[in-house]
Design an enzyme around this catalytic site. Structure first.
Site, PDB file in Angstrom:
ATOM      1  N   ASP A   1       0.857  -1.177   0.000  1.00 57.12           N
ATOM      2  CA  ASP A   1       0.000   0.000   0.000  1.00 57.12           C
ATOM      3  C   ASP A   1       0.897   1.232   0.000  1.00 57.12           C
ATOM      4  O   ASP A   1       2.003   1.205   0.552  1.00 57.12           O
ATOM      5  CB  ASP A   1      -0.889   0.015   1.254  1.00 57.12           C
ATOM      6  CG  ASP A   1      -2.067  -0.937   1.115  1.00 57.12           C
ATOM      7  OD1 ASP A   1      -2.179  -1.604   0.076  1.00 57.12           O
ATOM      8  OD2 ASP A   1      -2.878  -1.013   2.069  1.00 57.12           O
TER       9      ASP A   1
ATOM     10  N   ASP B   1       0.541   3.938   1.623  1.00 53.29           N
ATOM     11  CA  ASP B   1       0.551   4.721   2.853  1.00 53.29           C
ATOM     12  C   ASP B   1       1.196   3.986   4.031  1.00 53.29           C
ATOM     13  O   ASP B   1       1.023   4.385   5.181  1.00 53.29           O
ATOM     14  CB  ASP B   1      -0.892   5.145   3.208  1.00 53.29           C
ATOM     15  CG  ASP B   1      -1.851   3.963   3.244  1.00 53.29           C
ATOM     16  OD1 ASP B   1      -1.381   2.815   3.302  1.00 53.29           O
ATOM     17  OD2 ASP B   1      -3.073   4.195   3.204  1.00 53.29           O
TER      18      ASP B   1
ATOM     19  N   TRP C   1     -13.424  -1.445  -1.493  1.00 51.57           N
ATOM     20  CA  TRP C   1     -12.561  -1.769  -0.358  1.00 51.57           C
ATOM     21  C   TRP C   1     -12.884  -3.130   0.273  1.00 51.57           C
ATOM     22  O   TRP C   1     -14.040  -3.440   0.535  1.00 51.57           O
ATOM     23  CB  TRP C   1     -12.667  -0.653   0.688  1.00 51.57           C
ATOM     24  CG  TRP C   1     -11.742  -0.869   1.846  1.00 51.57           C
ATOM     25  CD1 TRP C   1     -10.455  -0.463   1.949  1.00 51.57           C
ATOM     26  CD2 TRP C   1     -12.054  -1.584   3.037  1.00 51.57           C
ATOM     27  NE1 TRP C   1      -9.923  -0.888   3.142  1.00 51.57           N
ATOM     28  CE2 TRP C   1     -10.883  -1.575   3.823  1.00 51.57           C
ATOM     29  CE3 TRP C   1     -13.194  -2.249   3.504  1.00 51.57           C
ATOM     30  CZ2 TRP C   1     -10.833  -2.194   5.074  1.00 51.57           C
ATOM     31  CZ3 TRP C   1     -13.130  -2.871   4.745  1.00 51.57           C
ATOM     32  CH2 TRP C   1     -11.951  -2.825   5.519  1.00 51.57           C
TER      33      TRP C   1
ATOM     34  N   GLU D   1     -10.131  -8.617  -0.712  1.00 54.56           N
ATOM     35  CA  GLU D   1      -9.172  -9.190  -1.678  1.00 54.56           C
ATOM     36  C   GLU D   1      -7.962  -9.801  -0.962  1.00 54.56           C
ATOM     37  O   GLU D   1      -7.444 -10.837  -1.384  1.00 54.56           O
ATOM     38  CB  GLU D   1      -8.760  -8.144  -2.722  1.00 54.56           C
ATOM     39  CG  GLU D   1      -7.655  -7.163  -2.345  1.00 54.56           C
ATOM     40  CD  GLU D   1      -8.010  -6.196  -1.229  1.00 54.56           C
ATOM     41  OE1 GLU D   1      -9.204  -6.049  -0.910  1.00 54.56           O
ATOM     42  OE2 GLU D   1      -7.081  -5.582  -0.657  1.00 54.56           O
ATOM     43  N   ASP D   2      -7.551  -9.198   0.148  1.00 55.67           N
ATOM     44  CA  ASP D   2      -6.401  -9.759   0.878  1.00 55.67           C
ATOM     45  C   ASP D   2      -6.771 -11.093   1.540  1.00 55.67           C
ATOM     46  O   ASP D   2      -5.947 -12.016   1.617  1.00 55.67           O
ATOM     47  CB  ASP D   2      -5.858  -8.743   1.912  1.00 55.67           C
ATOM     48  CG  ASP D   2      -6.946  -8.095   2.753  1.00 55.67           C
ATOM     49  OD1 ASP D   2      -8.151  -8.370   2.507  1.00 55.67           O
ATOM     50  OD2 ASP D   2      -6.608  -7.322   3.665  1.00 55.67           O
TER      51      ASP D   2
ATOM     52  N   MET E   1       0.893   3.769   9.285  1.00 51.44           N
ATOM     53  CA  MET E   1       0.081   4.140   8.117  1.00 51.44           C
ATOM     54  C   MET E   1      -0.231   5.624   8.186  1.00 51.44           C
ATOM     55  O   MET E   1      -0.574   6.134   9.259  1.00 51.44           O
ATOM     56  CB  MET E   1      -1.210   3.340   8.073  1.00 51.44           C
ATOM     57  CG  MET E   1      -1.918   3.442   6.721  1.00 51.44           C
ATOM     58  SD  MET E   1      -3.534   2.667   6.675  1.00 51.44           S
ATOM     59  CE  MET E   1      -4.529   3.963   7.376  1.00 51.44           C
TER      60      MET E   1
ATOM     61  N   HIS F   1      -5.728   8.666   6.950  1.00 49.71           N
ATOM     62  CA  HIS F   1      -6.510   9.191   5.817  1.00 49.71           C
ATOM     63  C   HIS F   1      -7.952   8.768   5.952  1.00 49.71           C
ATOM     64  O   HIS F   1      -8.268   7.798   6.652  1.00 49.71           O
ATOM     65  CB  HIS F   1      -5.922   8.681   4.497  1.00 49.71           C
ATOM     66  CG  HIS F   1      -6.013   7.183   4.348  1.00 49.71           C
ATOM     67  ND1 HIS F   1      -7.120   6.544   3.848  1.00 49.71           N
ATOM     68  CD2 HIS F   1      -5.131   6.200   4.663  1.00 49.71           C
ATOM     69  CE1 HIS F   1      -6.912   5.237   3.843  1.00 49.71           C
ATOM     70  NE2 HIS F   1      -5.705   5.000   4.352  1.00 49.71           N
TER      71      HIS F   1
ATOM     72  N   ARG G   1     -11.563   7.422   4.100  1.00 48.92           N
ATOM     73  CA  ARG G   1     -11.824   6.460   3.031  1.00 48.92           C
ATOM     74  C   ARG G   1     -12.007   7.210   1.711  1.00 48.92           C
ATOM     75  O   ARG G   1     -12.652   8.247   1.666  1.00 48.92           O
ATOM     76  CB  ARG G   1     -13.089   5.653   3.352  1.00 48.92           C
ATOM     77  CG  ARG G   1     -13.224   4.424   2.488  1.00 48.92           C
ATOM     78  CD  ARG G   1     -14.512   3.683   2.791  1.00 48.92           C
ATOM     79  NE  ARG G   1     -14.611   3.216   4.171  1.00 48.92           N
ATOM     80  CZ  ARG G   1     -13.949   2.171   4.667  1.00 48.92           C
ATOM     81  NH1 ARG G   1     -13.117   1.496   3.906  1.00 48.92           N
ATOM     82  NH2 ARG G   1     -14.113   1.808   5.921  1.00 48.92           N
TER      83      ARG G   1
END
Ligand code: UDH
Ligand code: MN
Length: 355
Positions: A203, A205, A265, A268-269, A295, A298, A300
């Protein structure tokens, strides 16, 4: 007649001289050929060695010999300089790092780093890396995060003595974000550039706060972001495989890559985790302290709302994984940008099918 014999004698001398010159030339060629042959025979073959988990061996411990007991060398630097394989534990690591997102950062110094070459490519000049690592970042509209990532990560990756390239895969247009498909695109595009044998998916971030967390591949798929600040420096659940992970080319192909059908979101992981466990693999992780990372805070993203289909999809991984993955990947490249800090590939990944 005497003149003829005189000329003949001259001719004979010239011929003998020519023969001597030819013999010397031939000998020199043979000697050079044999020397080069023996040097070439010692170049290590670029295979991915995933046999050993790195132990935190004493600093400066080097691996001077290959399995055959002969020194591994590289003639990349010229005739006289030979390079050893990089040590299992990179000698210049610093351990815990100071990472701070409250101050803006400048990339000017990095941009002048002569060791980085176009496309965000680096290889150590002091040794031959054991792996060729492509770092893949899924991306859209996170310029500030990318700036922090580049600022902190390049020096870390260089201290880790990796032979690496940074690929920012940007989703074009305003369709729902598709992280895993972008990662598949990154895998595919990186291989067109170089013979990468390890893929780190990160990612934009997330920054490790300990450089002993090596961004490379292991004998099992690796989860690197194991102690994120946003989860109170804990794993949120045992099967968690999100954030930053690494897979060798072989491990990635064994699971047919990542799913292409998770739009928005989440999930998938977990699908990737299912794929790995259905193929008999386990997750390798760094020690909790070494795996700490931060991280950038932030909100969404508007075009990355939680995917309502994610729970049904995760429950069907076993049926879908063979047909949905790198084998079925479709996309088109819209644009390219290469700077000294990264290769950015802008892609059209299509859109979520309407229900
Ligand atoms: N990403 C982008 N652009 C987007 C969406 C995602 O670049 O518009 C990439 C980026 O690399 C990001 C990754 O996809 O780091 C994962 O997305 P995320 O950072 O949104 O996921 P995370 O789980 O955030 O960190 C969930 C939303 C948190 C909302 C918290 C509100 N309190
Ligand atoms: Mn995030």
């Amino acid at each position: 007649m005497a003149e003829f014999y005189g000329n003949f004698g001259g001719l004979q001398r010239t011929c003998s001289l020519l023969v001597v010159v030819c013999v010397i030339h031939l000998s020199v060629v043979i000697v050079f050929y044999l020397r080069n042959f023996s040097t070439l025979a010692r170049i290590p073959t670029p295979v991915l060695s995933l046999q050993h988990e790195p132990t935190l061996a004493p600093e400066n411990s080097t691996r001077n010999s290959s399995a055959l007991g002969t020194p591994e060398v590289d003639i990349r630097q010229g005739d006289n300089q030979t390079l050893q394989e990089c040590p299992e534990t990179p000698p210049r690591l610093e351990g815990p790092l100071h990472v701070d997102f409250s101050e803006p950062v400048k990339l000017d110094k990095l941009l002048k780093n002569p060791e980085l070459s176009l496309g965000g490519r680096y290889m150590p000049s002091e040794c031959v890396s054991q792996q060729k690592v492509a770092i893949i970042i899924p991306f859209r509209d996170r310029e500030m995060h990318l700036k922090y990532w580049l600022y902190y990560m390049h020096p870390i990756l260089q201290r880790q003595q990796l032979d690496y390239g940074v690929f920012v895969i940007e989703q074009d247009g305003d369709e729902t974000f598709n992280r895993a498909k972008l990662l598949n695109v990154g895998y595919n595009e990186a291989l067109k550039e170089y013979d990468y044998n390890c893929f780190v998916f990160s990612d934009v971030d997330l920054i490790p706060i300990d450089d002993r967390n090596l961004y490379k591949c292991y004998d099992q798929p690796r989860h690197l972001s194991v102690a994120m600040d946003k989860f109170g420096f804990q794993l949120p659940y045992n099967q968690y495989f999100g954030g930053v992970s690494s897979l060798s080319k072989e491990q990635y192909l064994k699971i047919n890559g990542f799913p292409n059908n998770y739009w928005g979101w989440g999930g998938e992981d977990d699908d990737v985790y299912n794929r790995l466990s259905f193929r008999g693999m386990t997750i390798s992780r760094p020690d909790h302290n070494i795996g700490k990372c931060k991280m950038i805070r932030h909100a969404r993203d508007k075009l990355n709302q939680p995917n309502p289909q994610r729970f049904t999809r995760i429950s069907r991984t076993r049926e879908t994984m063979d047909t949905d993955g790198i084998s079925s990947l479709e996309y088109s490249v819209v644009g390219w940008e290469k700077t000294r800090l990264y290769t950015k590939i802008v892609v059209d990944v299509g859109k979520a099918p309407h229900l």
